[in-house]
Enzyme design. Structure first.
Site, short mmCIF file in Angstrom:
data_model
loop_
_atom_site.label_atom_id
_atom_site.label_comp_id
_atom_site.label_asym_id
_atom_site.label_seq_id
_atom_site.Cartn_x
_atom_site.Cartn_y
_atom_site.Cartn_z
CB SER A 52 -5.83 -21.73 -54.39
OG SER A 52 -6.42 -20.74 -53.58
CG ASP A 191 -3.28 -20.48 -51.85
OD1 ASP A 191 -3.11 -21.41 -52.63
OD2 ASP A 191 -4.04 -19.52 -52.08
#
Length: 330
Positions: A52, A191
């Site tokens: 991320s 993500d």
């Protein structure tokens, strides 16, 4: 592909957690450490893993950006990425409206993040990285792990041709906050924090299982994004647990990854192998998308670097890593 054969060689790994705008903390820490080094901080590691926001930092470092430039990206673009570049009153109103809409749609547009990343990554490919990279993402349609990797093994024949911005957007596409990212290759990803918000476990398994590095020769610098411990609500139904369940899963996931890394490397019981750096803050102090506390998080990172520099210099920054020579080149 040449590798040192000295049995005393330490293979140095950098692992950076996910955490949205809280990536300011690891970016600031690395930027301040870098001020005392002869080379950009990414040059000192044999492998960098990031999920991320940590994936964005990892990709930037791999492509040769300084930690200072990456921190500048967060400081200057963070408010616009999360639509908080207006005055205090308008920011407050917009935040309330977004929070209400968040129950039905993604909270933020992906375009500001894409524009900010395009300014620093351009059309560069993952194969231009000067360091081995491991960047976790998730394939929501197939429900499979999807990890972007540089060509550090003969089997890794595809990812090095992919755009760096695709890897960055994919690993950062936090569900409900940003829409899934559709890559140039028409693959929909979200993500990597869905399964590896703390990528230290992924990094260690990659080092031992894929690269063949001896587990007892690994040194890992693992950087978090400010932990906010919280008590579970008294009522445990779906509605009262909605806000807490994500944090619950992330905490369990992080501890599991760290535990895996410790067992594989023999950390604590056999030798010191992992340097974990994180800080604790009151619950709600730093949310994933609150750009209003960027200066405060930067302060935390700078201060932490000052305290950690002597120890980290001895173990990670005595000399640059051996040049990475990929198996497949652009």
């Amino acid at each position: 592909m040449s590798e040192p054969t000295d049995q005393d060689k330490a293979f140095r790994i950098l692992s950076i957690d996910g955490g949205g705008i809280r990536g300011v903390f690891p970016a600031a820490l690395l930027a301040r450490l870098e001020q005392h080094l002869e080379h950009p901080v990414g040059r000192y590691f044999d492998l960098i893993a990031g999920t991320s926001t940590g994936g964005i930092i990892a990709i930037g470092l791999g492509l040769g950006l300084s930690a200072r430039d990456i921190l500048k990206l967060y400081v200057e673009e963070g408010p616009s990425i999360f639509d908080q570049q207006h005055g205090p009153i308008e920011n407050w109103v917009r935040q309330k409206l977004r929070s209400a809409a968040h129950w039905l749609v993604t909270k933020h547009s992906s375009e500001p993040l894409r524009r900010a990343l395009a300014n620093v990554l351009g059309d560069r490919k993952l194969g231009e990285s000067r360091t081995r990279l491991v960047i976790p993402a998730w394939h929501p349609i197939l429900e499979r792990v999807y990890i972007y990797k540089t060509a550090h093994h003969p089997r890794l024949e595809t990812d090095y041709k992919e755009l760096a911005i695709d890897a960055a957007m994919a690993t950062a596409a936090a569900p409900t906050f940003l829409k899934p990212h559709v890559t140039e290759s028409a693959i929909e990803l979200v993500d990597g924090g869905v399964w590896a918000n703390n990528p230290i476990g992924v990094a260690v398994i990659e080092a031992v299982g894929m690269l063949g590095w001896p587990a007892n020769q690994l040194k890992i610098l693992s950087i978090g994004t400010i932990n906010e411990p919280a008590k579970l609500p008294r009522l445990r139904g779906k509605l009262p647990m909605a806000a807490a369940v994500s944090r619950l899963f992330m905490a369990g996931q992080s501890h599991s990854a760290l535990g895996t890394a410790k067992i594989v490397t023999g950390d604590v019981h056999e030798r010191k192998a992992i340097w974990r750096i994180d800080q604790i803050a009151p619950e709600g102090r730093y949310t994933l998308d609150n750009a209003g506390r960027i200066s405060e998080m930067r302060d935390r990172g700078f201060t932490e670097a000052r305290e950690q520099l002597p120890e980290l210099r001895r173990h990670f920054f005595d000399k640059p890593a051996v040049d990475f020579l990929p198996y497949h080149k652009l």
